[in-house]
Structures are given as structure tokens and as C-alpha cells.
Design a protein around this motif. Structure first.
Motif: not given
Length: 263
Positions: A65-68, A87-88, A97-98, A107-108
Motif C-alpha cells: 500500500x503505497x498511497x498517501x 504499508x509504507x 492497519x489491522x 499486516x506490516x
């Protein structure tokens, strides 16, 4: 043990960092599917652009997941079945996230930086035990991947290595401009500055492989002669508040990461 890359990975967002990760995965032989509503064609060779999140869900089981940050939770709530979600986004917590992903998901939370596209990234991540192997496998070969023991420290990772390339590039430009000011051409000055920065880090890393106790200031002293040019240059840096400014930059970026997590 030989590295086995993921056969398929789903990317949500192909901005600078998402695109860098996608490009690195493609070079490893992973088939990357991506959803980005801002794009009509894939800007990265080997990445297949899909038109909906539903289509993305059909192609992969692991999603980056590479969104704002403000879009992370709304995007995750669109997923209908459990998966592995990486997620970054700065500031978005593991619990966020969970609670936003389907029950049974892994989730990470990870903070990469841009040099990963050259296999020299510095990535810190936080997750439960079941996410460790997936994360190490995903970022294998992209640089240093470090599991962070406490999630509260992920904001520090963001302020240090996540934002760090911008600090280094600012230092590089300042060195190049200084050489220009003193009479070198910009290309001459930039070339010398780049090699000085990279060469010093390679040299120091080599020293550390032999002796982990070697300290940066110890090595600095080796090239600082009494009454020589270097001590005068270092004096000018410290009179200008150089060390304090760097620490303040990391601290302020860390604080901003915490602010982003609060919405």
C-alpha cells in the motif's frame, strides 16, 4: 538458502516510492500488478496496470500500500478477503492497519527509502512474528531491512532513514556549490563531492566489518591534522550549527510522522 521471490505482488499506488519498489520487484522476476487511478498506462516496464481494486485482488495475495497516509485506511477497507498488507505510509500505525483489513490478514508497517531502487535501501519495519518472513522475502536484495522492536520507534526510522536521502542530497549540493564558489566548475565540484561522500561511507563500512567498535569520530580524527585545513573546516561547520541542525532535522521529521498518525 536461495531466495525465492514472490510470483505476484499487488501494488496500490505507483508514485516515487511505490514505483521504486515495483521496479525492484520486477528485476527479481516478480509479476507486479498495480492499481493507481492517476495513471492510464504503466510507467514501469513489467508492471501490469489494472483498472480497479477488485481486479487487483484477483491477481495477488500480498499487497504493498503505497498511497498517501490519509488514503491508507479507506483503501484497505475496500479489500474483501484476507491477505498480506504492507504499508509504507508514514505515521499509520500497526493497529490502524489491522482494524482496516479483513479479519485473518497479516499486516506490516514498513518505512523504506528511495535508494532501494539501486539495491541500497535502508528499511525499518514493524509487525508480528507471522509477518517477518514475508517482509524479508519482499525486500530481499533491496538493501538493509531491519525489524524494529517497538512500534513507537518507527517514527524515528521515518525521520532518520526515510527522510534521510533528502538531508544527504542537501549536503551534497552544499558541497558542490562551495566548490563552485571557490572556482571549480559545477561538474568538477559535484563529481568530487559525490565520490567523497560515497567513498568515505564505503571506507568506514569496511572498517566496521573488521571492528564494530570503530566510531565515526575516531576515523574523523585520523584525517584531522593539528593546525591543518580539516580542523578549520570542521570549526566552520560547528560554528554554523551543523550537527545541531542535522539532529533537529531528524527530530522534526520524527515529530511530523507522529502528527500524521494522529490524522
Amino acid at each position: 538458502m536461495a531466495h525465492t521471490p514472490f510470483k505476484t505482488v499487488g501494488m496500490v499506488g505507483l508514485g516515487k516510492m511505490g514505483g521504486a519498489i515495483a521496479k525492484a520487484l520486477v528485476t527479481q522476476g516478480t509479476h507486479v500488478f498495480a492499481f493507481d487511478p492517476n495513471l492510464k498506462v504503466s510507467p514501469i516496464e513489467g508492471v501490469t496496470l489494472v483498472s480497479t481494486l477488485d481486479a487487483l485482488m484477483k491477481e495477488a495475495g500480498l499487497f504493498v500500500i503505497a498511497v498517501k497516509p490519509n488514503f491508507v485506511q479507506p483503501v484497505l477497507r475496500e479489500f474483501q478477503k484476507p491477505g498480506i498488507f504492507v504499508s509504507i505510509a508514514a505515521g499509520i500505525t500497526y493497529d490502524q492497519l489491522v482494524t482496516s483489513t479483513p479479519k485473518g490478514s497479516t499486516c506490516v508497517r514498513v518505512m523504506p527509502n528511495l535508494p532501494l531502487v539501486s539495491n541500497r535501501g535502508a528499511m525499518g519495519y514493524y509487525c508480528e512474528e507471522e509477518g517477518v518472513s514475508h517482509t524479508e522475502r519482499l525486500f530481499y536484495g533491496m538493501g538493509e531491512c531491519i525489524r524494529i522492536s517497538k512500534e513507537t520507534l518507527m517514527d524515528v526510522v521515518t525521520g532518520l532513514s526515510g527522510s534521510g536521502p533528502a538531508y544527504v542530497l542537501t549536503f551534497l549540493q552544499a558541497m558542490a556549490e562551495a566548490g563552485l564558489q571557490e572556482g571549480l566548475s559545477y561538474e568538477e565540484s559535484l563529481g568530487l563531492a559525490m565520490e567523497t561522500i560515497e567513498g568515505t561511507l564505503v571506507y568506514f563500512r569496511d572498517l566496521r566489518t573488521k571492528d564494530k567498535a570503530v566510531h565515526p569520530m575516531e576515523v574523523r580524527n585520523w584525517v584531522t591534522s593539528p593546525g591543518g585545513t580539516t580542523i578549520f573546516g570542521l570549526d566552520a561547520l560547528e560554528r554554523g550549527g551543523f550537527s545541531t541542525a542535522v539532529r533537529d532535522a531528524v527530530r522534526r521529521a520524527t515529530e511530523r510522522s507522529r502528527e500524521l498518525g494522529k490524522g
